[in-house]
Scaffold this active site. Structure first.
Site, PDB file in Angstrom:
ATOM      1  N   GLU A 168      -3.050  -4.974   3.232  1.00  0.00           N
ATOM      2  CA  GLU A 168      -3.205  -3.890   2.248  1.00  0.00           C
ATOM      3  C   GLU A 168      -4.161  -4.249   1.126  1.00  0.00           C
ATOM      4  O   GLU A 168      -3.979  -5.246   0.428  1.00  0.00           O
ATOM      5  CB  GLU A 168      -1.840  -3.518   1.653  1.00  0.00           C
ATOM      6  CG  GLU A 168      -1.919  -2.361   0.667  1.00  0.00           C
ATOM      7  CD  GLU A 168      -0.564  -1.883   0.202  1.00  0.00           C
ATOM      8  OE1 GLU A 168      -0.530  -0.962  -0.631  1.00  0.00           O
ATOM      9  OE2 GLU A 168       0.459  -2.421   0.657  1.00  0.00           O
ATOM     10  N   LYS A 210       1.904   3.120   2.677  1.00  0.00           N
ATOM     11  CA  LYS A 210       3.267   3.601   2.504  1.00  0.00           C
ATOM     12  C   LYS A 210       3.674   4.259   3.801  1.00  0.00           C
ATOM     13  O   LYS A 210       3.076   5.246   4.220  1.00  0.00           O
ATOM     14  CB  LYS A 210       3.348   4.601   1.335  1.00  0.00           C
ATOM     15  CG  LYS A 210       4.672   4.534   0.624  1.00  0.00           C
ATOM     16  CD  LYS A 210       4.857   3.208  -0.067  1.00  0.00           C
ATOM     17  CE  LYS A 210       6.329   2.927  -0.321  1.00  0.00           C
ATOM     18  NZ  LYS A 210       6.554   1.519  -0.641  1.00  0.00           N
TER      19      LYS A 210
END
Length: 338
Positions: free
Chosen positions: A154, A170
């Site tokens: 990420e 997410k």
């Protein structure tokens, strides 16, 4: 024969930094120039190390760290057990019902004893082989008790002069068809949060979401990833950038300040580098790449730690949230077991 002492270093993919020059906890010092390896723990402590030499290096550069002997899976303890974790999920849902928060990331930290002479050089090499990741890293500063190995997928912040990009993750599932409605709802909430964060340091009107809920495949997992971009305002330094955007929204919740308050109440131990930021800043060229410190091991003295967690919404159920933390940790614990 004992392993020879390891020198300070930082590694980001195939980029190796050596010849340590300085270490600071002040982002204003970073702004003055140089190329820095940076670790910011979730609680906000910054460790920035300026290295003189940055070069491309293949995996043989990790051979000097020796083999990783492995840690049995049975030796790990968790800061939250199933019951305490379930109670945390229920409390977050109650706070959502009361209108205090919309979503909160609830995490637990796993830890196990580790011989004081063991560094994470070998674990980093094993992790990179088993979990190829776009933001794989190892930062080792023995004089500062910092030894962090990450296989993060990420991006927290990328800077290309005045251009800022964040790519929050997410939503995590074993397969692309296993995502729930709550995964997409969480992602959209965090995109809004990150737009707000970037808006505090970017030119008004320049912040936009350029991708939303795109599936991204990684070993054993699929994530939903969005992209938010903006144009950095004039005369904004790293102190202001981090103050506006840290901690990463994807590992906190929304609204951010209220979610942080819930996290402090429910999580019994600090997250440390887990859910913080790990990467590099080139202050001479105004370029940087900082990853979110997920899929991350860190060693302090005689203890090895690993974090795992997930976002809790009104639609969450305690058993499902516990299973998500196990899914995220399972393959990493297998690598640590050797």
């Amino acid at each position: 024969m004992p392993a020879r002492p390891q020198l300070p270093r930082a590694r980001f993919g195939d980029l190796l930094a050596e010849d340590l020059v300085a270490v600071t906890d002040d982002p204003a010092v970073v702004d003055r120039g140089g190329r820095w390896a940076v670790v910011v723990d979730f609680e906000g402590t910054i460790t920035a190390a300026r290295f003189r030499t940055w070069r491309r290096a293949d995996a043989t550069a990790d051979a000097v760290g020796g083999r990783w002997s492995g840690v049995p899976a049975s030796r790990w303890d968790s800061s939250l057990g199933p019951l305490a974790h379930a109670e945390g999920v229920d409390e977050i849902r109650a706070r959502i019902a009361a209108g205090d928060v919309y979503q909160v990331n609830l995490c637990r930290v796993l830890e196990t004893p580790l011989d004081d002479g063991t560094t994470l050089h070998g674990l980093h090499a094993a992790l990179a082989a088993a979990h190829p990741a776009p933001y794989a890293s190892h930062v080792y500063l023995p004089e500062h008790d910092l030894d962090v190995a990450s296989a993060s997928p990420e991006l927290f912040l990328r800077r290309d002069r005045e251009h800022l990009v964040t790519r929050p993750i997410k939503g995590t599932a074993a397969t692309a068809d296993a995502f729930l409605d709550k995964d997409r709802a969480e992602n959209v909430m965090i995109v809004d949060l990150m737009r707000n964060d970037l808006g505090r340091v970017c030119v008004p009107g320049s912040v936009r979401a350029t991708a939303l809920c795109a599936p991204e495949h990684h070993p054993g997992l699929v994530h939903l990833v969005s992209t938010v971009e903006g144009t950095l305002a004039d005369d904004v330094g790293w102190g202001e950038i981090l103050a506006a955007t840290f901690p990463p929204g994807s590992v906190v919740g929304a609204p951010k300040l209220a979610a942080l308050d819930v996290i402090r109440r429910l999580e019994p131990v600090p997250r440390g580098p887990y859910c913080g930021a790990i990467g590099w800043i080139d202050a001479d060229d105004d370029h940087a790449e900082l990853a979110v410190g997920i899929r991350t091991f860190w060693r302090s003295a005689g203890t090895l730690r690993l974090g795992t967690g997930g976002g809790v919404t009104w639609d969450s159920d305690p058993e499902g949230e516990w299973r998500e933390t196990e899914l995220k940790a399972r393959r990493l614990l297998a690598v640590a077991e050797g």
